[in-house]
Design a protein around this motif. Structure first.
Motif, PDB file in Angstrom:
ATOM      1  N   TYR A   1     -19.991 -11.339  50.236  1.00  0.00           N
ATOM      2  CA  TYR A   1     -19.445 -10.581  49.120  1.00  0.00           C
ATOM      3  C   TYR A   1     -19.350 -11.487  47.899  1.00  0.00           C
ATOM      4  N   TYR A   2     -19.804 -10.969  46.768  1.00  0.00           N
ATOM      5  CA  TYR A   2     -19.817 -11.707  45.503  1.00  0.00           C
ATOM      6  C   TYR A   2     -19.026 -10.940  44.446  1.00  0.00           C
ATOM      7  N   CYS A   3     -18.587 -11.640  43.409  1.00  0.00           N
ATOM      8  CA  CYS A   3     -17.911 -11.005  42.281  1.00  0.00           C
ATOM      9  C   CYS A   3     -18.930 -10.145  41.534  1.00  0.00           C
ATOM     10  N   ALA A   4     -18.614  -8.876  41.334  1.00  0.00           N
ATOM     11  CA  ALA A   4     -19.520  -7.962  40.643  1.00  0.00           C
ATOM     12  C   ALA A   4     -19.616  -8.267  39.151  1.00  0.00           C
ATOM     13  N   ALA A   5     -18.674  -9.026  38.611  1.00  0.00           N
ATOM     14  CA  ALA A   5     -18.715  -9.369  37.194  1.00  0.00           C
ATOM     15  C   ALA A   5     -19.583 -10.586  36.910  1.00  0.00           C
ATOM     16  N   CYS A   6     -19.517 -11.609  37.795  1.00  0.00           N
ATOM     17  CA  CYS A   6     -20.211 -12.867  37.491  1.00  0.00           C
ATOM     18  C   CYS A   6     -21.103 -13.388  38.607  1.00  0.00           C
ATOM     19  N   GLY A   7     -21.051 -12.803  39.801  1.00  0.00           N
ATOM     20  CA  GLY A   7     -21.890 -13.243  40.907  1.00  0.00           C
ATOM     21  C   GLY A   7     -21.320 -14.366  41.746  1.00  0.00           C
ATOM     22  N   ASN A   8     -20.072 -14.766  41.504  1.00  0.00           N
ATOM     23  CA  ASN A   8     -19.459 -15.855  42.267  1.00  0.00           C
ATOM     24  C   ASN A   8     -19.305 -15.454  43.735  1.00  0.00           C
ATOM     25  N   LYS A   9     -19.645 -16.383  44.640  1.00  0.00           N
ATOM     26  CA  LYS A   9     -19.513 -16.147  46.078  1.00  0.00           C
ATOM     27  C   LYS A   9     -18.033 -16.137  46.448  1.00  0.00           C
ATOM     28  N   LEU A  10     -17.566 -15.025  47.052  1.00  0.00           N
ATOM     29  CA  LEU A  10     -16.138 -14.840  47.325  1.00  0.00           C
ATOM     30  C   LEU A  10     -15.773 -14.874  48.802  1.00  0.00           C
ATOM     31  N   PHE A  11     -16.402 -14.013  49.604  1.00  0.00           N
ATOM     32  CA  PHE A  11     -16.006 -13.835  51.004  1.00  0.00           C
ATOM     33  C   PHE A  11     -17.229 -13.648  51.890  1.00  0.00           C
ATOM     34  N   ARG A  12     -17.111 -14.061  53.144  1.00  0.00           N
ATOM     35  CA  ARG A  12     -18.127 -13.781  54.162  1.00  0.00           C
ATOM     36  C   ARG A  12     -17.638 -12.605  55.006  1.00  0.00           C
ATOM     37  N   SER A  13     -18.575 -11.831  55.506  1.00  0.00           N
ATOM     38  CA  SER A  13     -18.204 -10.669  56.314  1.00  0.00           C
ATOM     39  C   SER A  13     -17.484 -11.053  57.596  1.00  0.00           C
ATOM     40  N   ASP A  14     -17.693 -12.277  58.100  1.00  0.00           N
ATOM     41  CA  ASP A  14     -16.985 -12.664  59.326  1.00  0.00           C
ATOM     42  C   ASP A  14     -15.503 -12.954  59.086  1.00  0.00           C
ATOM     43  N   ALA A  15     -15.064 -12.920  57.821  1.00  0.00           N
ATOM     44  CA  ALA A  15     -13.639 -13.049  57.488  1.00  0.00           C
ATOM     45  C   ALA A  15     -13.031 -11.694  57.129  1.00  0.00           C
ATOM     46  N   LYS A  16     -13.827 -10.626  57.231  1.00  0.00           N
ATOM     47  CA  LYS A  16     -13.352  -9.276  56.914  1.00  0.00           C
ATOM     48  C   LYS A  16     -12.738  -8.663  58.169  1.00  0.00           C
ATOM     49  N   PHE A  17     -11.682  -7.882  57.985  1.00  0.00           N
ATOM     50  CA  PHE A  17     -11.059  -7.221  59.132  1.00  0.00           C
ATOM     51  C   PHE A  17     -10.593  -5.835  58.728  1.00  0.00           C
ATOM     52  N   ALA A  18     -10.395  -4.984  59.721  1.00  0.00           N
ATOM     53  CA  ALA A  18      -9.980  -3.600  59.505  1.00  0.00           C
ATOM     54  C   ALA A  18      -8.461  -3.549  59.375  1.00  0.00           C
ATOM     55  N   SER A  19      -7.971  -3.607  58.149  1.00  0.00           N
ATOM     56  CA  SER A  19      -6.519  -3.615  57.938  1.00  0.00           C
ATOM     57  C   SER A  19      -5.939  -2.212  57.840  1.00  0.00           C
ATOM     58  N   GLN A  20      -6.784  -1.210  57.654  1.00  0.00           N
ATOM     59  CA  GLN A  20      -6.363   0.186  57.512  1.00  0.00           C
ATOM     60  C   GLN A  20      -5.501   0.423  56.265  1.00  0.00           C
ATOM     61  N   CYS A  21      -5.563  -0.484  55.295  1.00  0.00           N
ATOM     62  CA  CYS A  21      -4.781  -0.306  54.064  1.00  0.00           C
ATOM     63  C   CYS A  21      -5.545   0.492  53.015  1.00  0.00           C
ATOM     64  N   GLY A  22      -6.842   0.709  53.227  1.00  0.00           N
ATOM     65  CA  GLY A  22      -7.629   1.495  52.287  1.00  0.00           C
ATOM     66  C   GLY A  22      -8.486   0.679  51.341  1.00  0.00           C
ATOM     67  N   TRP A  23      -8.391  -0.634  51.430  1.00  0.00           N
ATOM     68  CA  TRP A  23      -9.211  -1.530  50.615  1.00  0.00           C
ATOM     69  C   TRP A  23      -9.860  -2.558  51.541  1.00  0.00           C
ATOM     70  N   PRO A  24     -10.993  -3.135  51.137  1.00  0.00           N
ATOM     71  CA  PRO A  24     -11.567  -4.202  51.960  1.00  0.00           C
ATOM     72  C   PRO A  24     -10.588  -5.360  52.075  1.00  0.00           C
ATOM     73  N   SER A  25     -10.440  -5.878  53.274  1.00  0.00           N
ATOM     74  CA  SER A  25      -9.473  -6.954  53.526  1.00  0.00           C
ATOM     75  C   SER A  25     -10.157  -8.129  54.217  1.00  0.00           C
ATOM     76  N   PHE A  26      -9.790  -9.318  53.787  1.00  0.00           N
ATOM     77  CA  PHE A  26     -10.353 -10.560  54.316  1.00  0.00           C
ATOM     78  C   PHE A  26      -9.207 -11.503  54.640  1.00  0.00           C
ATOM     79  N   PHE A  27      -9.373 -12.344  55.676  1.00  0.00           N
ATOM     80  CA  PHE A  27      -8.300 -13.284  56.013  1.00  0.00           C
ATOM     81  C   PHE A  27      -8.493 -14.642  55.360  1.00  0.00           C
ATOM     82  N   GLU A  28      -9.685 -14.894  54.768  1.00  0.00           N
ATOM     83  CA  GLU A  28      -9.875 -16.139  54.023  1.00  0.00           C
ATOM     84  C   GLU A  28     -11.029 -15.982  53.043  1.00  0.00           C
ATOM     85  N   GLN A  29     -10.981 -16.774  51.995  1.00  0.00           N
ATOM     86  CA  GLN A  29     -12.043 -16.803  50.995  1.00  0.00           C
ATOM     87  C   GLN A  29     -13.184 -17.678  51.495  1.00  0.00           C
TER      88      GLN A  29
END
Length: 176
Positions: A89-117
């Motif tokens: 995942y990258y910043c849509a404004a500038c392209g900066n590398k933000l998160f890897r999908s292996d740090a993403k988890f199903a938090s059920q809060c309604g937004w994409p959630s990651f446990f680390e950058q």
């Protein structure tokens, strides 16, 4: 104050905890039509300090409103809140590398959630006392754009939940 009035106020605060606005969709549908953005790079880590007027010209309206004015998409409307693709995942404004999908988890809060950058410079944090509560805002480490908030209710190993807006994320799948 009656318990139903208090409950109603608490539900309202929860629903607006991230300042929900917008529909989570662009005017052209699910595909973002990006104007030419000469500041977008998936490889550059050079800090960007551009005036708001420049961002307004180079970003789609929905990305601009969230990234530059700290707006928030409505819960369960963003394209990545329950997305499970493998990649980065990258910043849509500038392209900066933000998160890897292996740090993403199903938090059920309604937004994409990651446990680390992705790395310690991917994001920065600052106090956010808007909406009558104390939160920590997460900003892009390259352009300073608003991404979302971080909470201390995530899974191991960090216990963190980076609660991000899909609109300000670009996803590039891993190559097979």
């Amino acid at each position: 104050m009656g318990k139903f009035t208090l409950l109603g106020m608490m539900l309202l605060m929860l629903a607006s905890a991230c300042g929900q606005t917008g529909s989570g969709k662009t005017k052209t549908g699910d595909v973002l039509s990006k104007p030419e953005n000469p500041y977008y790079s998936n490889t550059s880590t050079t800090k960007l300090n551009l005036p708001d007027s420049v961002w307004k010209k180079v970003l789609p309206e929905d990305v601009y409103e969230i990234s530059r004015h700290a707006e928030t998409e409505r819960a369960f409307t963003g394209k990545y809140w329950d997305f499970t693709g493998k990649g980065t995942y990258y910043c849509a404004a500038c392209g900066n590398k933000l998160f890897r999908s292996d740090a993403k988890f199903a938090s059920q809060c309604g937004w994409p959630s990651f446990f680390e950058q992705d790395n310690k410079n991917s994001t920065t944090e600052k106090p956010d006392n808007s909406l009558g509560m104390e939160r920590i805002e997460v900003l892009c480490g390259r352009c300073g754009g608003h991404l979302g908030h971080i909470f201390d209710d995530g899974p191991p190993p960090t216990g963190k939940r980076y609660c991000m807006n899909s609109i300000v994320l670009d996803f590039i799948p891993d190559k097979k």
